[in-house]
Design a protein around this motif. Structure first.
Motif, PDB file in Angstrom:
ATOM      1  N   SER A 279       4.627  12.238  -7.644  1.00  0.00           N
ATOM      2  CA  SER A 279       4.818  13.188  -8.734  1.00  0.00           C
ATOM      3  C   SER A 279       5.635  14.380  -8.250  1.00  0.00           C
ATOM      4  N   ASN A 280       6.561  14.819  -9.093  1.00  0.00           N
ATOM      5  CA  ASN A 280       7.361  16.004  -8.758  1.00  0.00           C
ATOM      6  C   ASN A 280       6.684  17.294  -9.200  1.00  0.00           C
ATOM      7  N   ASN A 281       5.472  17.189  -9.719  1.00  0.00           N
ATOM      8  CA  ASN A 281       4.810  18.359 -10.299  1.00  0.00           C
ATOM      9  C   ASN A 281       3.628  18.838  -9.462  1.00  0.00           C
ATOM     10  N   GLU A 282       3.633  18.550  -8.172  1.00  0.00           N
ATOM     11  CA  GLU A 282       2.553  19.021  -7.316  1.00  0.00           C
ATOM     12  C   GLU A 282       2.765  20.495  -6.966  1.00  0.00           C
ATOM     13  N   SER A 283       1.670  21.236  -6.856  1.00  0.00           N
ATOM     14  CA  SER A 283       1.756  22.677  -6.590  1.00  0.00           C
ATOM     15  C   SER A 283       1.459  23.015  -5.133  1.00  0.00           C
ATOM     16  N   VAL A 284       1.245  21.980  -4.296  1.00  0.00           N
ATOM     17  CA  VAL A 284       0.954  22.186  -2.882  1.00  0.00           C
ATOM     18  C   VAL A 284       1.985  21.425  -2.048  1.00  0.00           C
ATOM     19  N   GLU A 285       1.932  21.607  -0.721  1.00  0.00           N
ATOM     20  CA  GLU A 285       2.888  20.921   0.136  1.00  0.00           C
ATOM     21  C   GLU A 285       2.773  19.398  -0.064  1.00  0.00           C
ATOM     22  N   THR A 286       3.909  18.769  -0.306  1.00  0.00           N
ATOM     23  CA  THR A 286       3.898  17.369  -0.739  1.00  0.00           C
ATOM     24  C   THR A 286       4.840  16.511   0.098  1.00  0.00           C
ATOM     25  N   VAL A 287       4.349  15.355   0.488  1.00  0.00           N
ATOM     26  CA  VAL A 287       5.214  14.291   1.011  1.00  0.00           C
ATOM     27  C   VAL A 287       5.512  13.406  -0.189  1.00  0.00           C
ATOM     28  N   TYR A 288       6.743  13.479  -0.686  1.00  0.00           N
ATOM     29  CA  TYR A 288       7.112  12.741  -1.896  1.00  0.00           C
ATOM     30  C   TYR A 288       7.470  11.308  -1.521  1.00  0.00           C
ATOM     31  N   ILE A 289       6.727  10.372  -2.072  1.00  0.00           N
ATOM     32  CA  ILE A 289       6.861   8.971  -1.676  1.00  0.00           C
ATOM     33  C   ILE A 289       6.386   8.074  -2.816  1.00  0.00           C
ATOM     34  N   SER A 290       6.772   6.810  -2.799  1.00  0.00           N
ATOM     35  CA  SER A 290       6.319   5.799  -3.768  1.00  0.00           C
ATOM     36  C   SER A 290       6.913   5.987  -5.150  1.00  0.00           C
ATOM     37  N   GLU A 291       8.128   6.515  -5.232  1.00  0.00           N
ATOM     38  CA  GLU A 291       8.758   6.765  -6.523  1.00  0.00           C
ATOM     39  C   GLU A 291       8.838   5.489  -7.367  1.00  0.00           C
ATOM     40  N   GLY A 292       8.386   5.594  -8.606  1.00  0.00           N
ATOM     41  CA  GLY A 292       8.524   4.507  -9.560  1.00  0.00           C
ATOM     42  C   GLY A 292       7.535   3.369  -9.411  1.00  0.00           C
ATOM     43  N   LEU A 293       6.582   3.470  -8.495  1.00  0.00           N
ATOM     44  CA  LEU A 293       5.624   2.391  -8.302  1.00  0.00           C
ATOM     45  C   LEU A 293       4.418   2.540  -9.212  1.00  0.00           C
ATOM     46  N   ASP A 294       3.878   1.408  -9.634  1.00  0.00           N
ATOM     47  CA  ASP A 294       2.624   1.384 -10.375  1.00  0.00           C
ATOM     48  C   ASP A 294       1.532   2.023  -9.508  1.00  0.00           C
ATOM     49  N   GLU A 295       0.572   2.646 -10.155  1.00  0.00           N
ATOM     50  CA  GLU A 295      -0.508   3.318  -9.438  1.00  0.00           C
ATOM     51  C   GLU A 295      -1.192   2.406  -8.431  1.00  0.00           C
ATOM     52  N   VAL A 296      -1.360   1.126  -8.761  1.00  0.00           N
ATOM     53  CA  VAL A 296      -2.089   0.210  -7.880  1.00  0.00           C
ATOM     54  C   VAL A 296      -1.321  -0.077  -6.591  1.00  0.00           C
ATOM     55  N   LEU A 297       0.009   0.143  -6.590  1.00  0.00           N
ATOM     56  CA  LEU A 297       0.825  -0.093  -5.400  1.00  0.00           C
ATOM     57  C   LEU A 297       1.214   1.185  -4.665  1.00  0.00           C
ATOM     58  N   ALA A 298       1.106   2.318  -5.340  1.00  0.00           N
ATOM     59  CA  ALA A 298       1.676   3.559  -4.805  1.00  0.00           C
ATOM     60  C   ALA A 298       1.070   3.995  -3.476  1.00  0.00           C
ATOM     61  N   SER A 299      -0.174   3.630  -3.208  1.00  0.00           N
ATOM     62  CA  SER A 299      -0.814   4.062  -1.967  1.00  0.00           C
ATOM     63  C   SER A 299      -0.308   3.293  -0.746  1.00  0.00           C
ATOM     64  N   ILE A 300       0.419   2.186  -0.955  1.00  0.00           N
ATOM     65  CA  ILE A 300       0.886   1.394   0.195  1.00  0.00           C
ATOM     66  C   ILE A 300       1.952   2.143   0.989  1.00  0.00           C
ATOM     67  N   PRO A 301       3.021   2.660   0.371  1.00  0.00           N
ATOM     68  CA  PRO A 301       3.960   3.476   1.154  1.00  0.00           C
ATOM     69  C   PRO A 301       3.323   4.746   1.723  1.00  0.00           C
ATOM     70  N   MET A 302       2.311   5.274   1.030  1.00  0.00           N
ATOM     71  CA  MET A 302       1.591   6.422   1.570  1.00  0.00           C
ATOM     72  C   MET A 302       0.888   6.034   2.867  1.00  0.00           C
ATOM     73  N   MET A 303       0.340   4.815   2.894  1.00  0.00           N
ATOM     74  CA  MET A 303      -0.262   4.297   4.114  1.00  0.00           C
ATOM     75  C   MET A 303       0.781   4.166   5.213  1.00  0.00           C
ATOM     76  N   ASN A 304       1.999   3.759   4.849  1.00  0.00           N
ATOM     77  CA  ASN A 304       3.068   3.646   5.836  1.00  0.00           C
ATOM     78  C   ASN A 304       3.360   4.990   6.494  1.00  0.00           C
ATOM     79  N   VAL A 305       3.324   6.058   5.707  1.00  0.00           N
ATOM     80  CA  VAL A 305       3.513   7.399   6.261  1.00  0.00           C
ATOM     81  C   VAL A 305       2.414   7.711   7.281  1.00  0.00           C
ATOM     82  N   LEU A 306       1.188   7.375   6.941  1.00  0.00           N
ATOM     83  CA  LEU A 306       0.071   7.632   7.854  1.00  0.00           C
ATOM     84  C   LEU A 306       0.153   6.744   9.084  1.00  0.00           C
ATOM     85  N   GLN A 307       0.638   5.512   8.935  1.00  0.00           N
ATOM     86  CA  GLN A 307       0.825   4.631  10.093  1.00  0.00           C
ATOM     87  C   GLN A 307       1.798   5.257  11.088  1.00  0.00           C
ATOM     88  N   LYS A 308       2.922   5.710  10.566  1.00  0.00           N
ATOM     89  CA  LYS A 308       3.932   6.305  11.448  1.00  0.00           C
ATOM     90  C   LYS A 308       3.403   7.577  12.104  1.00  0.00           C
TER      91      LYS A 308
END
Length: 334
Positions: A279-308
């Motif tokens: 979401s581009n509407n966050e009011s706190v520090e944001t790692v912007y990721i998973s653009e355009g993904l369905d909610e059920v898939l969006a956490s996977i690239p977020m996991m990739n960020v945590l893996q790295k």
């Protein structure tokens, strides 16, 4: 390059290969009765199953995920009989709990399906080919699961979607994973390496991913990450903010996005808060990721960020990322 990093970078291609077989997987799942579904496994396999179980419940199908060792010790055969399909998830097909579960419930094998990365495993010999769903993740070198975890989520969602009227668009997922793995996360690794509490909060389809992140921090970086669901964090654990911890949230657009934003507003002045969001509407520090993904898939690239991030933390701490000190890739003792 560490083995964990090599596995990590191979994830997008592993997912591409898996989704290219989605028609075959869906056809194989046609014979499964989804009146009442149980997903069970251990470790990363169990956490991956939580995503599919949540998706099915949100689609009106009675589905649960439960840790296999707890079913073995604290459930009865009469209760297990109520499930019309039992998914056994095991990357290796060799874990001690899996072998025992099959032996203890031999009369229910016809209701079982095996999800594994090893078609020649001990467990695989108990099932006909049509009841084995291969992850096709390739060789995974590291103790910490990467390719097999993500492919487990995707495979179970392919099967789950085939049993509902809901469509999941997987086509953008591999490229979004590549974008996540290309991010510079050194600043986040430095922040999370500080000697204070690290807390991760997620809701909905992100809960399984959050619990996997907790496991990954332990396995790879040898450090603790506290995990809470978004609502549960308010019920007491919010007191941990007294020591100004680092708080991460997974907050894709979806059913509970606004509730998580309210949480951000309430706690942002009491901690170092970073959210991973599409979401581009966050009011706190944001790692912007998973653009355009369905909610059920969006956490996977977020996991990739945590893996790295965790890979870098492990190296900062002098560990070989993904190499076990006391644990092993396959747990053969219950």
């Amino acid at each position: 390059m560490s083995k964990f990093m090599m596995d990590m970078l191979e994830q997008p291609e592993a997912v591409r290969k898996l989704i290219s077989t989605s028609d075959v997987l869906s056809a194989r799942a046609e014979g499964l009765d989804f009146d009442k579904v149980l997903f069970t496994g251990m470790g990363a396999s169990f956490h991956a199953a939580e995503v599919a179980a949540s998706f099915l419940r949100s689609s009106g199908i009675d589905a649960v995920s439960s840790e296999m060792s707890e079913i073995i010790a604290y459930s009865s055969t009469e209760l297990i009989k109520k499930y019309t399909t039992i998914f056994l998830i095991s990357q290796s097909g060799e874990s001690a709990e899996l072998i025992r579960f099959i032996e203890d419930n031999r009369a229910l094998v016809r209701r079982m399906a095996l999800i594994t990365n090893n078609g020649r495993s001990s467990a695989s010999r108990n099932f006909p080919d049509e009841r084995i769903f291969l992850l096709n993740a390739g060789n995974e070198r590291s103790m910490g699961a990467t390719k097999t975890f993500v492919n487990s989520i995707v495979l179970m969602l392919i099967i789950a979607a085939s049993k509902t009227a809901r469509q999941i668009d997987f086509s953008k997922l591999p490229s979004r994973m590549e974008e996540a793995l290309a991010l510079d996360v050194s600043w986040l690794a430095t922040l999370l390496s500080e000697k204070r509490e690290r807390i991760l909060v997620a809701r909905g389809f992100g809960i399984g991913v959050g619990r996997m992140a907790r496991l990954m921090f332990a396995e790879v970086a040898k450090m603790s990450l506290i995990f809470y669901t978004g609502a549960a964090f308010r019920h007491g654990p919010v007191e941990l903010l007294i020591d100004r911890p680092v708080v991460l949230t997974l907050n894709p657009t979806g059913a509970t996005h606004d509730l998580m934003q309210e949480l951000h507003s309430d706690i942002s002045d009491k901690c170092d808060l970073i959210t991973l969001s599409n979401s581009n509407n966050e009011s706190v520090e944001t790692v912007y990721i998973s653009e355009g993904l369905d909610e059920v898939l969006a956490s996977i690239p977020m996991m990739n960020v945590l893996q790295k991030t965790v890979e870098e933390i492990a190296r900062k701490r002098g560990f070989d990322p993904g190499a076990g000190v006391y644990g092993t890739k396959v747990t053969t003792k219950e």
